[in-house]
Scaffold this active site. Structure first.
Site, PDB file in Angstrom:
ATOM      1  N   HIS A 167       0.795  -1.089  -0.027  1.00 32.25           N
ATOM      2  CA  HIS A 167      -0.021  -0.075   0.111  1.00 32.25           C
ATOM      3  C   HIS A 167       0.757   1.408  -0.009  1.00 32.25           C
ATOM      4  O   HIS A 167       0.378   2.250   0.367  1.00 32.25           O
ATOM      5  CB  HIS A 167      -0.879  -0.042   1.157  1.00 32.25           C
ATOM      6  N   GLY A 218      -0.792  -2.401  -5.630  1.00 32.52           N
ATOM      7  CA  GLY A 218      -1.583  -3.573  -5.248  1.00 32.52           C
ATOM      8  C   GLY A 218      -2.931  -2.930  -4.948  1.00 32.52           C
ATOM      9  O   GLY A 218      -3.907  -3.793  -5.064  1.00 32.52           O
ATOM     10  N   HIS A 219      -3.269  -1.849  -4.291  1.00 30.34           N
ATOM     11  CA  HIS A 219      -4.304  -1.425  -4.129  1.00 30.34           C
ATOM     12  C   HIS A 219      -4.266  -0.077  -4.909  1.00 30.34           C
ATOM     13  O   HIS A 219      -3.680   1.037  -4.772  1.00 30.34           O
ATOM     14  CB  HIS A 219      -4.684  -0.920  -2.761  1.00 30.34           C
ATOM     15  N   HIS A 295     -11.597  -7.194  -5.384  1.00 29.44           N
ATOM     16  CA  HIS A 295     -12.091  -6.111  -4.341  1.00 29.44           C
ATOM     17  C   HIS A 295     -12.647  -5.048  -4.458  1.00 29.44           C
ATOM     18  O   HIS A 295     -12.116  -4.369  -5.696  1.00 29.44           O
ATOM     19  CB  HIS A 295     -10.544  -5.854  -3.508  1.00 29.44           C
ATOM     20  N   GLU A 347     -13.870  -8.934   0.165  1.00 24.00           N
ATOM     21  CA  GLU A 347     -14.667  -7.736   0.139  1.00 24.00           C
ATOM     22  C   GLU A 347     -14.829  -7.313  -1.228  1.00 24.00           C
ATOM     23  O   GLU A 347     -14.613  -6.233  -1.833  1.00 24.00           O
ATOM     24  CB  GLU A 347     -13.824  -6.572   0.797  1.00 24.00           C
ATOM     25  N   GLU A 363     -19.251  -2.582   0.984  1.00 20.85           N
ATOM     26  CA  GLU A 363     -18.485  -1.606   1.688  1.00 20.85           C
ATOM     27  C   GLU A 363     -18.849  -0.111   1.515  1.00 20.85           C
ATOM     28  O   GLU A 363     -19.278   0.347   0.229  1.00 20.85           O
ATOM     29  CB  GLU A 363     -17.240  -1.981   1.745  1.00 20.85           C
ATOM     30  N   CYS A 365     -17.074   2.265   1.401  1.00 23.33           N
ATOM     31  CA  CYS A 365     -15.889   2.806   0.440  1.00 23.33           C
ATOM     32  C   CYS A 365     -16.027   2.446  -0.793  1.00 23.33           C
ATOM     33  O   CYS A 365     -15.732   2.908  -1.808  1.00 23.33           O
ATOM     34  CB  CYS A 365     -14.402   2.370   1.020  1.00 23.33           C
ATOM     35  N   CYS A 443     -10.996   2.860   6.946  1.00 25.10           N
ATOM     36  CA  CYS A 443     -10.882   3.615   5.640  1.00 25.10           C
ATOM     37  C   CYS A 443     -12.237   4.085   5.418  1.00 25.10           C
ATOM     38  O   CYS A 443     -12.233   5.263   4.781  1.00 25.10           O
ATOM     39  CB  CYS A 443     -10.653   2.582   4.636  1.00 25.10           C
ATOM     40  N   CYS A 444     -13.209   3.514   5.867  1.00 22.84           N
ATOM     41  CA  CYS A 444     -14.522   4.171   5.482  1.00 22.84           C
ATOM     42  C   CYS A 444     -14.852   5.504   6.012  1.00 22.84           C
ATOM     43  O   CYS A 444     -15.388   6.506   5.341  1.00 22.84           O
ATOM     44  CB  CYS A 444     -15.747   3.371   5.737  1.00 22.84           C
TER      45      CYS A 444
END
Lengths: 685, 685
Positions: A167, A218-219, A295, A347, A363, A365, A443-444
């Site tokens: 990340h 990766g994200h 994801h 997720e 989610e 996000c 995160c959200c």
């Protein structure tokens, strides 16, 4: 109409809309202060975040580096984990990194939210807090520009060796978004300069040139952020780097496999787990993808970045990939609440039409990422469907993410909950029947804050000669039309009523187009919109892709009125959605409604829609203040099947009409504000 | 009528029933030979079991012990895992234990199945194989009687220190059941003597006396086996030990916690995982339990053992606990297929009324354990409900465990499957759309074999003066009535027809009772049964708890005829079962039916029962040979909703009657014999 539009600059819009102004005030007065406390680990009863702790630790390390010069020995730990928490949370080690590998991003999202809030509502205290945070962030930055506290504190020897899970580029992306927003809101450039230096460092390490790394995040998130940085700075290299990341993604051999092989060969530990490449949307080159997989937040950010690069570069193959991925989501993988990501495992998006209600992930996000993707698609090509979906996600799943008092948050947004199932069924342990104060993986909440604070950027975009109104949000909108300054004063009362107007203030003789969306939730044709200047022929109308374009020569005070009928709607899912077969959901305007035990008693599965509900006016629309805020609820004729608690488990089937009665459905975003109780969006038809 | 009945001795019944004889022949000619190959790791394409391997390794160790005398050093490994598999399955280490800690039990269940089969059908080859296996088992036994290859091969230093997970007492139980059965079937006592020595060793280590261990099995089974050993040998100590295990279970402090603490304090490794005490039914003393919880097979074996001890000791508090636990299962936790255990997490009972169809666990072994429990409840008190549930489990979930060709097996028995869901949804990865050849954890196939081979013990039990017919299975039943030998020749054609007779052969003047169950699936009252000798007053009838008792003085040739109507039944679940709300399932006699894609096309969720089906004769009953065996299928009037593959995901609801047509439902046990396809027990009403 065919060249891309852009959101208006920060500060160009003053949101006066009763609904959104209240939400933004909630973010400003409750959510942002609460989050600042959370980032500083000062919220009683919430898990410490260690976000500020980590930056402070990294800044102290820099002081030691400076003081010790060449004698300084950087840490080279081998016990790097995907998450690290202190054994004794009352006594964390001051020099140790804690939290998840992407913990830095929470502060980034906080700063971004604060920037949007400050743009609309100056606040010296908040600005001082943010400035202090930025000072701290800058103090943590390495001389080469690198800025991710995880590797700074655990040892830089292996930075950029685990792009798959670690990340760094994700944190870079969020901090870059924050930097651009804060610069735009305040004119201050300390963070922007810092992030340019980090971007330059990344650019020096990644790229098509010989000797550079061929990896990608990766994200996903850096892609869209680099486009934003390119727009803010004019620097072409940032756009090129975003495109490089997209071009590399999913090519063979898979970069993440090479990383893992290298880690094994060189014998260093590697945080992560066995995830297939589809989890990261790196199973195939992005231009070949046609199904939304993996994801859901990663996917949404990737698609947003793809649309951004497509818009900035004119890359038609990227546009087409975005359109295919959009169709995959909207035709086969979207909840009626605007949520995406049906499965807790990863997720992630589940397979086509697999949209479980009581096991949903959905989610917060991920819904936010869908809002972003939709806005980019609108910029590429204004089609009302994009705005319909953006509006659906925003008014329902995104807003459901925060309690009405701004103090607790949903990460997961199921469409059906029983407190008993959440408590006793381990398959549902991700489904909380009430919002939680803060998450270890937080995160959200800050993501939601930045999105609500920035609602104007989703409501309006503009080209040189056209101002688009995508969402009917009340506000004063300053823009330019063919080079002349104009102000559009929009009065709206969404989501409760579809009536309102937009009054244009301008010098006489301004030419250009005001474009307004025809909402998909309204049966109305374009006659629902009328411009006062149509009568004298100054303004003509054209309807394209669900937008009404009023074009001509404007005068000060010209008004566009709208009146979209907003009947209660009874919706059915496509028969391919097994979970919803034989069921209906209720909606009105952009709002999806839901049934709660607090209004209807327990055992919501025993409710059936009474056929009366399908007659005109069969469902009554009632103003409602039951949650302390002005809302509308639906009074719905239903049949309730009797419970039979002492009856045998199985017995001869006898058709039962059930007892006639009324049930009440409330806006989905308002559920779970009255303690634990049953909830169901879908009831039987 | 009030003292307990017992099953008839092995060999007292010759099953001639067309249905069950064929199933037993399948077990004899296919399943047992296949399993022998599997135990010897000779089934191509199936995972090796290492069962015989482990016993051979232990036997070789004994040879070394004997040869080396005092110089022999037993292994004291520390790398004990809950399961161990060779890195290279082509070259397993000959002296290493492989498989799960309870791998021995597969051989035990095989021997038990073989014993029942040999009792009904002598077979010199099979008997020689079993004798060889028993020789091997006995060669592995330690001098002190201990006999579990896991600890023999990994080191005896820690035997009986991980009762929670390591299954030594479970393996003892299964091998003891095998020993008793094989002795009863063949008169050979080598294994029985070995198991008595193991039982004596266990008795020397466990008990209420000072200095003995106060533990109990982590996986129940020893309790019921010890009662069986007590019955076979007359030894009171074995019954006392069974009762001791029950008395200890769930008392505070929890024994498994003490074990874990000791392992931590002494620093030895401990296979296992974090399981709460309810998983093991050791959350509270057994006499205080009133909800069926935890691992369903463990629970079923425990309750069986409780009923056994209750019967042998007259302990009324145990009887009452069994009755409460029975009600918990039958009223709130039983699938309409006779399966139990709704959740994959812990292979466990879920909470009341939580009976998911597409996520069901419903392990074959759990249904078998319910058959055992039901038989014990019947022995305690003949009530037709016990036999109804036993029959439901046996004809449906137990038989579904094996393919019609005897060569593949279901471990998990869902009530709804889509191949796409099984393939793509990780939440459903336990749900296989086709039977598998063999399992690493192969508990179910041999368990099923022993149960089918022993069906007579579930069909009939007797007291001194009463012969009970619980299941209508065709066969010749030798018994004693008030001390006189009698033979009951039963002709039946279940599960396809409810008509038949039982002819008594005896010396004239035998007095006593023939008792027959009134099946719950038949609406008939006791007039459905008639005895030829009622006419002349020699025999009178009494109806108690769903059994018709014919009592008096019998003559040779006296006949009891029965004719139970067997209409197709449309069943509904209790409204508290959310999964089944608005749905129906079909049954006829003891058989639960299901819909398969092979007969009805895909998208079974679009089928709705047509109200016509509720009219008399609305559902046609058809003889059917579609799976190569004589069966009955149901032709069901349905309405099929149209699919709408290209339609939007959500649109205005319009009531649809659907297209009228026919669907075919086949017996549940026969599903998945035509390759991968959709299946659903429940369809919408």
């Amino acid at each position: 109409m065919s060249h891309p539009s852009a959101p208006l600059p920060l500060g160009a819009v003053t949101v006066t809309d009763p609904f959104w102004h209240a939400k933004q005030e909630l973010v400003r007065t409750q959510v942002i202060p609460y989050q600042w406390e959370a980032l500083n680990d000062r919220v009683p009863g919430a898990a410490p975040s260690y976000v500020i702790h980590n930056f402070a630790a990294a800044a102290r390390q820099r002081d030691r580096r400076t003081a010790q010069g060449a004698a300084f020995k950087a840490p080279t730990l081998t016990n790097r984990g995907f998450e690290t928490w202190p054994e004794d949370s009352d006594h964390p080690d001051p020099d140790t990194f804690y939290g998840l590998v992407f913990q830095d991003s929470d502060l980034a999202k906080f700063i971004e939210a604060a920037a949007y809030s400050l743009a609309g509502h100056p606040d010296a205290t908040l600005e001082a807090e943010v400035d202090a945070a930025i000072d701290l962030i800058c103090s943590a930055q390495l001389d080469n520009g690198y800025l991710c506290t995880y590797y700074i504190l655990t040892g830089m020897d292996q930075h950029f060796t685990n792009l798959e899970f670690n990340h760094e580029l994700y944190c870079f992306g969020h901090m870059t978004e924050a930097a651009v927003a804060y610069h735009e809101a305040t004119g201050k450039d300390a963070l922007l300069e810092a992030m340019k230096r980090f971007a330059d460092y990344i650019d020096s390490r990644f790229g098509p040139q010989e000797g550079k790394l061929k990896g990608y995040p990766g994200h996903e998130e850096a892609e869209l952020a680099l486009v934003r940085l390119h727009q803010a700075t004019g620097e072409q290299r940032y756009l090129d780097l975003a495109k490089f990341f997209l071009d590399q993604r999913g090519t063979d051999p898979k970069y993440f496999h090479l990383e893992a092989e290298r880690a094994k060969a060189e014998g260093y530990p590697r945080a992560g787990w066995d995830a297939d490449m589809a989890y990261f949307q790196s199973h195939e080159p992005v231009r070949e993808q046609d199904e939304a997989v993996g994801h859901a937040v990663r996917a949404g950010y990737l698609y947003t970045g793809m649309a951004d690069v497509a818009r900035e570069t004119g890359d038609q193959s990227l546009v087409e990939a975005c359109e295919r991925l959009w169709r995959s989501i909207v035709d086969r993988k979207l909840y009626v609440t605007g949520g995406i990501g049906g499965t807790v495992d990863g997720e992630a998006f589940s397979y086509d039409y697999d949209l479980p209600n009581d096991l949903a992930y959905s989610e917060t996000c991920a819904a936010i990422s869908l809002v972003y993707f939709a806005r980019r698609m609108l910029q590429l090509r204004p089609r009302s469907e994009y705005a319909d979906v953006m509006e659906l996600a925003l008014y329902n799943t995104v807003l459901a993410g925060v309690a009405l008092d701004g103090k607790s948050f949903f990460y997961v947004n199921p469409l059906e909950v029983t407190p008993e199932g959440s408590a006793k069924d381990s398959r549902k342990r991700h489904l909380k029947p009430v919002r939680q104060p803060w998450f270890g993986c937080a995160c959200c909440p800050p993501n939601l804050a930045r999105t609500v604070a920035d609602v104007a950027s989703y409501a309006w975009t503009a080209t040189d000669d056209t101002l688009f109104t995508h969402l009917y949000v009340g506000g004063q909108v300053s823009a330019e039309l063919s080079g002349s300054p104009v102000r559009l004063d929009v009065t709206a009362n969404l989501p409760w009523s579809g009536e309102g107007s937009a009054v244009l203030h301008c010098e006489s003789g301004v030419t250009g187009t005001l474009a307004f969306r025809l909402p998909g939730w309204s049966d109305a044709d374009d006659a629902a919109l009328s411009a006062s200047a149509e009568a004298d022929g100054r303004i003509s109308r054209e309807v394209v892709d669900g937008y009404v374009y009023f074009t001509g020569t404007w005068r000060d005070g010209d008004t566009v009125s709208f009146d979209f009928p907003m009947p209660a709607r009874v919706l059915a899912a496509n028969p391919a959605v097994r979970e919803d077969t034989g069921k209906v959901a209720l909606a009105r305007g952009p709002i999806t409604f839901t049934f709660e035990e607090a209004d209807n008693g327990a055992d919501l599965h025993l409710l059936r829609l009474d056929p009366q509900a399908l007659e005109p006016g069969g469902i009554a629309v009632e103003p409602w203040q039951g949650l302390g805020k002005p809302m509308v609820r639906l009074r719905v004729p239903v049949r309730r099947l009797p419970a039979a608690q002492d009856a045998p488990l199985y017995s001869a089937y006898r058709p039962q009409a059930g007892q006639a009665g009324q049930a009440y459905a409330i806006p989905y975003y308002g559920w779970a504000n009255r303690g634990e109780n049953e909830m169901s969006v879908w009831i039987r038809a």
